[in-house]
Design a protein around this motif. Sequence first.
Motif, PDB file in Angstrom:
ATOM      1  N   ALA A 145      35.895  26.530  31.696  1.00 60.01           N
ATOM      2  CA  ALA A 145      37.058  25.733  31.261  1.00 60.01           C
ATOM      3  C   ALA A 145      36.630  24.548  30.419  1.00 60.01           C
ATOM      4  O   ALA A 145      35.572  24.022  30.534  1.00 60.01           O
ATOM      5  CB  ALA A 145      37.827  25.256  32.479  1.00 60.01           C
ATOM      6  N   ARG A 162      33.967  35.553  32.316  1.00 60.31           N
ATOM      7  CA  ARG A 162      34.886  34.420  32.473  1.00 60.31           C
ATOM      8  C   ARG A 162      34.320  33.242  31.686  1.00 60.31           C
ATOM      9  O   ARG A 162      33.145  32.891  31.835  1.00 60.31           O
ATOM     10  CB  ARG A 162      35.042  34.045  33.947  1.00 60.31           C
ATOM     11  N   ASN A 197      39.816  38.179  23.603  1.00 61.50           N
ATOM     12  CA  ASN A 197      39.914  36.908  24.322  1.00 61.50           C
ATOM     13  C   ASN A 197      41.283  36.865  24.977  1.00 61.50           C
ATOM     14  O   ASN A 197      42.302  37.078  24.306  1.00 61.50           O
ATOM     15  CB  ASN A 197      39.779  35.719  23.359  1.00 61.50           C
ATOM     16  N   THR A 256      44.909  31.639  37.033  1.00 56.15           N
ATOM     17  CA  THR A 256      44.455  32.379  35.853  1.00 56.15           C
ATOM     18  C   THR A 256      43.204  31.725  35.281  1.00 56.15           C
ATOM     19  O   THR A 256      42.967  30.536  35.482  1.00 56.15           O
ATOM     20  CB  THR A 256      45.541  32.429  34.760  1.00 56.15           C
ATOM     21  N   GLY A 257      42.441  32.520  34.592  1.00 55.48           N
ATOM     22  CA  GLY A 257      41.251  32.024  33.936  1.00 55.48           C
ATOM     23  C   GLY A 257      41.142  32.624  32.559  1.00 55.48           C
ATOM     24  O   GLY A 257      41.801  33.616  32.242  1.00 55.48           O
ATOM     25  N   LYS A 258      40.326  32.017  31.725  1.00 58.73           N
ATOM     26  CA  LYS A 258      40.102  32.541  30.380  1.00 58.73           C
ATOM     27  C   LYS A 258      38.908  33.496  30.429  1.00 58.73           C
ATOM     28  O   LYS A 258      37.881  33.183  31.016  1.00 58.73           O
ATOM     29  CB  LYS A 258      39.845  31.401  29.405  1.00 58.73           C
ATOM     30  N   TYR A 259      39.075  34.633  29.792  1.00 56.09           N
ATOM     31  CA  TYR A 259      38.047  35.662  29.788  1.00 56.09           C
ATOM     32  C   TYR A 259      37.807  36.150  28.371  1.00 56.09           C
ATOM     33  O   TYR A 259      38.689  36.058  27.511  1.00 56.09           O
ATOM     34  CB  TYR A 259      38.478  36.859  30.645  1.00 56.09           C
ATOM     35  N   GLU A 318      43.738  35.431  28.730  1.00 52.14           N
ATOM     36  CA  GLU A 318      43.877  34.644  29.954  1.00 52.14           C
ATOM     37  C   GLU A 318      44.523  35.552  30.992  1.00 52.14           C
ATOM     38  O   GLU A 318      45.503  36.230  30.694  1.00 52.14           O
ATOM     39  CB  GLU A 318      44.758  33.424  29.690  1.00 52.14           C
ATOM     40  N   SER A 319      43.942  35.583  32.191  1.00 48.92           N
ATOM     41  CA  SER A 319      44.395  36.556  33.169  1.00 48.92           C
ATOM     42  C   SER A 319      44.127  36.086  34.588  1.00 48.92           C
ATOM     43  O   SER A 319      43.254  35.249  34.824  1.00 48.92           O
ATOM     44  CB  SER A 319      43.651  37.868  32.917  1.00 48.92           C
ATOM     45  N   GLU A 325      44.848  36.315  23.663  1.00 51.90           N
ATOM     46  CA  GLU A 325      44.730  35.212  22.712  1.00 51.90           C
ATOM     47  C   GLU A 325      44.239  35.685  21.349  1.00 51.90           C
ATOM     48  O   GLU A 325      44.701  35.207  20.323  1.00 51.90           O
ATOM     49  CB  GLU A 325      43.801  34.137  23.289  1.00 51.90           C
TER      50      GLU A 325
END
Length: 98
Positions: free
Chosen positions: A98, A95, A67, A5-8, A69-70, A41
């Motif tokens: 991090a 994206r 915002n 997963t990453g924050k977008y 995370e996916s 988020e």
Amino acid sequence: MANVTGKYESVLIVSLKSGEEAVAATVEKFKTLIEQNATLESVDEWGKRRLAYPINDETDGYYVLYNFESAPAFIAELDRIYKITDGVLRSIIVRKEA
């Protein structure tokens, strides 16, 4: 590796032509969609703002920042749904580092 997963963040510009109820429904639609497929988020509604240039003869749009995370697989699907949804003038998904 596919499930990493990453924050977008995603900015959505919604057309004001259909009225406030349609704007609210579109904002809620994507909030729900993201909640169902990712970890939401925050939702930051920037509200009505002037566009940098007219889009479809419109000079104002309703801006919303999501915002979340996916997994990367959902990002492509979210982008596809943005593109086929009436009332969405512009959208971008970025994206975050991090």
